[in-house]
Design an enzyme around this catalytic site. Structure first.
Site, PDB file in Angstrom:
ATOM      1  N   GLY A  54      10.478  -0.784  -5.460  1.00 22.48           N
ATOM      2  CA  GLY A  54      10.204  -1.896  -6.359  1.00 22.48           C
ATOM      3  C   GLY A  54      11.026  -1.763  -7.616  1.00 22.48           C
TER       4      GLY A  54
ATOM      5  N   GLN B 263      13.432  -3.049 -16.216  1.00 19.72           N
ATOM      6  CA  GLN B 263      14.152  -1.817 -15.857  1.00 19.72           C
ATOM      7  C   GLN B 263      15.666  -2.021 -15.823  1.00 19.72           C
ATOM      8  OE1 GLN B 263      11.352  -1.021 -12.374  1.00 19.72           O
ATOM      9  NE2 GLN B 263      12.022   1.026 -12.932  1.00 19.72           N
TER      10      GLN B 263
ATOM     11  N   CYS C  94       9.415   6.560  -9.948  1.00 21.81           N
ATOM     12  CA  CYS C  94       9.901   5.323 -10.571  1.00 21.81           C
ATOM     13  C   CYS C  94      11.406   5.474 -10.787  1.00 21.81           C
ATOM     14  CB  CYS C  94       9.191   5.128 -11.909  1.00 21.81           C
ATOM     15  SG  CYS C  94       9.754   3.690 -12.839  1.00 21.81           S
ATOM     16  N   LEU C  95      12.156   4.425 -10.507  1.00 20.80           N
ATOM     17  CA  LEU C  95      13.614   4.513 -10.671  1.00 20.80           C
ATOM     18  C   LEU C  95      14.006   4.787 -12.119  1.00 20.80           C
ATOM     19  CD1 LEU C  95      14.941   1.678  -8.303  1.00 20.80           C
ATOM     20  CD2 LEU C  95      14.887   4.138  -7.884  1.00 20.80           C
TER      21      LEU C  95
ATOM     22  N   HIS D 190       2.057  -0.908  -9.909  1.00 22.75           N
ATOM     23  CA  HIS D 190       3.107  -0.192 -10.646  1.00 22.75           C
ATOM     24  C   HIS D 190       4.075  -1.174 -11.311  1.00 22.75           C
ATOM     25  CE1 HIS D 190       6.161   3.241 -10.972  1.00 22.75           C
ATOM     26  NE2 HIS D 190       6.904   2.172 -11.194  1.00 22.75           N
ATOM     27  N   GLU D 191       4.510  -2.172 -10.550  1.00 25.66           N
ATOM     28  CA  GLU D 191       5.514  -3.106 -11.082  1.00 25.66           C
ATOM     29  C   GLU D 191       4.926  -4.032 -12.142  1.00 25.66           C
ATOM     30  OE1 GLU D 191       8.510  -2.383 -10.537  1.00 25.66           O
ATOM     31  OE2 GLU D 191       8.071  -1.032  -8.879  1.00 25.66           O
TER      32      GLU D 191
ATOM     33  N   HIS E 134       4.863  -2.422 -15.425  1.00 29.47           N
ATOM     34  CA  HIS E 134       6.149  -2.456 -16.136  1.00 29.47           C
ATOM     35  C   HIS E 134       6.252  -3.691 -17.030  1.00 29.47           C
ATOM     36  CE1 HIS E 134       8.659   0.873 -14.858  1.00 29.47           C
ATOM     37  NE2 HIS E 134       8.420   0.661 -13.575  1.00 29.47           N
TER      38      HIS E 134
HETATM   39 NI    NI Z   1       8.777   1.886 -11.956  1.00 29.54          NI
END
Ligand code: NI
Length: 161
Positions: free
Chosen positions: A46, A51, A90-91, A132-133, A136
């Site tokens: 995701g 991000q 997480c990226l 999670h997303e 963000h």
């Molecule tokens: Ni993330």
């Protein structure tokens, strides 16, 4: 389509709240395409627009299953059920993994890329990814809600065999 730079770690934009998308125009569509390409490039499940440095309420999810890529614009979680304790990464926090508590089931309402209203209920990994997303978009990152003592840092050296 283009790969965008992923904002990481202490970049203060990650703590900012994203704004609603008002019009899904060509610029937004290009952004979504780039987000999908960037997520795939780094093997993410995701990615939220913040991000890649854009404070708009857009997330993309791909669990690499038969659902394909899920695009959620202005997502709102309308229902949560149960709890699960899951391993997460997480990226924006490369090489860091930890356990977090997430709802076991999540219902989200959003717009798709064509501006149509959609409603999606996910369990397990999909519920985790949606939660999670959406976090963000509210300036919240997983590293702030990890269970104490569960942080693992996987350095490239430790992955070498
Ligand atoms: Ni993330």
């Amino acid at each position: 389509m283009a790969i965008r730079t992923i904002r990481e770690e202490d970049d203060e934009i990650l703590r900012k709240k994203s704004r609603e998308v008002e019009v899904i125009d060509e610029k937004i569509k290009t952004l979504v395409d780039d987000m999908v390409e960037t997520m795939h490039k780094f093997d993410g499940l995701g990615l939220a627009a913040v991000q890649v440095g854009v404070l708009k309420r857009i997330v993309v999810i791909d669990l690499y299953d038969d659902k394909g890529v899920i695009v959620l614009i202005n997502p709102v979680i309308t229902k949560e059920k149960g709890k699960q304790i899951v391993e997460e990464g997480c990226l924006s926090f490369p090489n860091k993994f930890a356990k977090v508590e997430r709802p076991e089931q999540v219902t989200v309402e959003a717009l798709n890329i064509n501006g149509e209203k959609i409603k999606l209920t996910g369990k397990g990994l999909l519920a985790q990814a949606i939660a999670h997303e959406v976090d963000h978009l509210n300036g919240e990152v997983f590293i702030d809600k990890i269970m104490p003592g569960t942080l693992e840092i996987v350095t490239p050296e430790s992955q070498e065999k």
